[in-house]
Write a protein that holds these residues in place. Structure first.
Motif, short mmCIF file in Angstrom:
data_model
loop_
_atom_site.label_atom_id
_atom_site.label_comp_id
_atom_site.label_asym_id
_atom_site.label_seq_id
_atom_site.Cartn_x
_atom_site.Cartn_y
_atom_site.Cartn_z
N ALA A 87 0.84 -1.21 0.00
CA ALA A 87 0.00 0.00 0.00
C ALA A 87 0.87 1.26 0.00
O ALA A 87 0.57 2.23 -0.69
CB ALA A 87 -0.94 -0.01 1.21
N VAL A 88 1.97 1.22 0.75
CA VAL A 88 2.90 2.36 0.80
C VAL A 88 3.58 2.51 -0.56
O VAL A 88 3.67 3.61 -1.11
CB VAL A 88 3.96 2.16 1.91
N GLN A 89 4.06 1.41 -1.11
CA GLN A 89 4.77 1.45 -2.39
C GLN A 89 3.86 1.92 -3.53
O GLN A 89 4.31 2.63 -4.42
CB GLN A 89 5.37 0.08 -2.70
N ALA A 90 2.59 1.56 -3.48
CA ALA A 90 1.64 1.97 -4.53
C ALA A 90 1.51 3.49 -4.56
O ALA A 90 1.46 4.10 -5.64
CB ALA A 90 0.28 1.32 -4.30
N VAL A 91 1.47 4.11 -3.39
CA VAL A 91 1.35 5.58 -3.31
C VAL A 91 2.66 6.23 -3.77
O VAL A 91 2.65 7.19 -4.53
CB VAL A 91 0.98 6.02 -1.87
N GLN A 92 3.79 5.68 -3.32
CA GLN A 92 5.09 6.23 -3.72
C GLN A 92 5.29 6.13 -5.23
O GLN A 92 5.86 7.02 -5.85
CB GLN A 92 6.22 5.54 -2.96
N ALA A 93 4.80 5.07 -5.84
CA ALA A 93 4.94 4.88 -7.29
C ALA A 93 4.19 5.95 -8.07
O ALA A 93 4.53 6.27 -9.20
CB ALA A 93 4.44 3.48 -7.69
N LYS A 94 3.15 6.53 -7.45
CA LYS A 94 2.38 7.60 -8.10
C LYS A 94 3.02 8.97 -7.87
O LYS A 94 2.44 10.00 -8.23
CB LYS A 94 0.95 7.63 -7.54
N ASN A 95 4.19 9.01 -7.21
CA ASN A 95 4.88 10.25 -6.88
C ASN A 95 4.05 11.15 -5.96
O ASN A 95 4.00 12.36 -6.13
CB ASN A 95 5.28 11.00 -8.16
N LEU A 96 3.38 10.52 -5.01
CA LEU A 96 2.57 11.27 -4.04
C LEU A 96 3.11 11.05 -2.64
O LEU A 96 3.87 10.13 -2.39
CB LEU A 96 1.11 10.78 -4.11
N ILE A 97 2.67 11.93 -1.73
CA ILE A 97 3.02 11.77 -0.32
C ILE A 97 1.92 10.94 0.33
O ILE A 97 0.75 11.35 0.35
CB ILE A 97 3.14 13.14 0.39
N GLY A 98 2.27 9.79 0.83
CA GLY A 98 1.30 8.93 1.49
C GLY A 98 1.05 9.38 2.91
O GLY A 98 1.97 9.82 3.60
N THR A 99 -0.20 9.33 3.34
CA THR A 99 -0.53 9.68 4.72
C THR A 99 -1.03 8.44 5.45
O THR A 99 -1.80 7.66 4.89
CB THR A 99 -1.61 10.78 4.79
#
Length: 198
Positions: A87-99
């Protein structure tokens, strides 16, 4: 893990974390993205699987934890909660800041990983104010309310131990939000810069 540093939010139930996160997501649409956690509890009315939580069985969650798929997991009121690496990697792959909105045990678990997020604690101005906010929500039994207040007292003590990069006292929502934005501005600008150049 490569990508932007996620932001870990912690604070007691009723402190205004969800409201502050919502304000952040609305103002910075395309910068922040909620990292959706897993839970074994049943969905509450209006909650959507995959958006609010990934609702799974205890067996699925325990198997994932055993395989090392989770960076943090905890149990509260008989239900399991956890954040998986994917779940963390999916957000990072979109170049976003995960919360991530997690409890104190989760914060301590993440401290032992290689995630290196920014840690933000949202605290009430006082326990009396927090108790009033929780009572006004009218969603808790007295037993559940007392459990939340006890957890909040423990959180408040632990938040003084240098676990957090930023501690915000939510006495006034606008002030708390301004402090939150100031604390995250450097990370916000990094995302905007990368997104503008791509």
């Amino acid at each position: 893990m490569a990508g932007h540093r996620p932001v870990v939010f912690n604070g007691p139930s009723g402190v205004g974390k969800t409201t502050l996160l919502k304000m952040l997501m609305e103002e910075y649409d395309g910068v922040f993205c909620k990292i959706v956690a897993h839970t074994t509890r049943d969905p509450r009315p209006g909650e959507v699987n995959g958006k609010d939580y990934h609702f799974v069985t205890r067996e699925v969650m325990e198997a994932g934890i055993a395989k090392g798929d989770f960076i943090a997991s905890t149990e509260f009121s008989g239900n399991m909660y956890g954040t998986c690496k994917a779940a963390v990697q999916a957000v990072q792959a979109k170049n976003l800041i995960g919360t991530l909105d997690i409890d104190m045990q989760g914060v301590q678990n993440i401290k032992r990983t290689d995630l290196k997020p920014l840690y933000v604690s949202i605290q009430p101005p006082s326990m009396a104010v927090l108790e009033k906010r929780l009572r006004d929500r009218n969603t808790e039994s007295e037993e559940s309310l007392q459990k939340r207040l006890k957890a909040a007292k423990e959180d408040k003590e632990l938040s003084k131990e240098g676990l957090f990069d930023v501690i915000i006292i939510n006495d006034n929502l606008e002030d708390a939000y301004r402090q939150l934005k100031d604390a995250l501005l450097e990370e916000i600008n990094k995302v905007k810069k990368v997104n503008m150049s791509s």
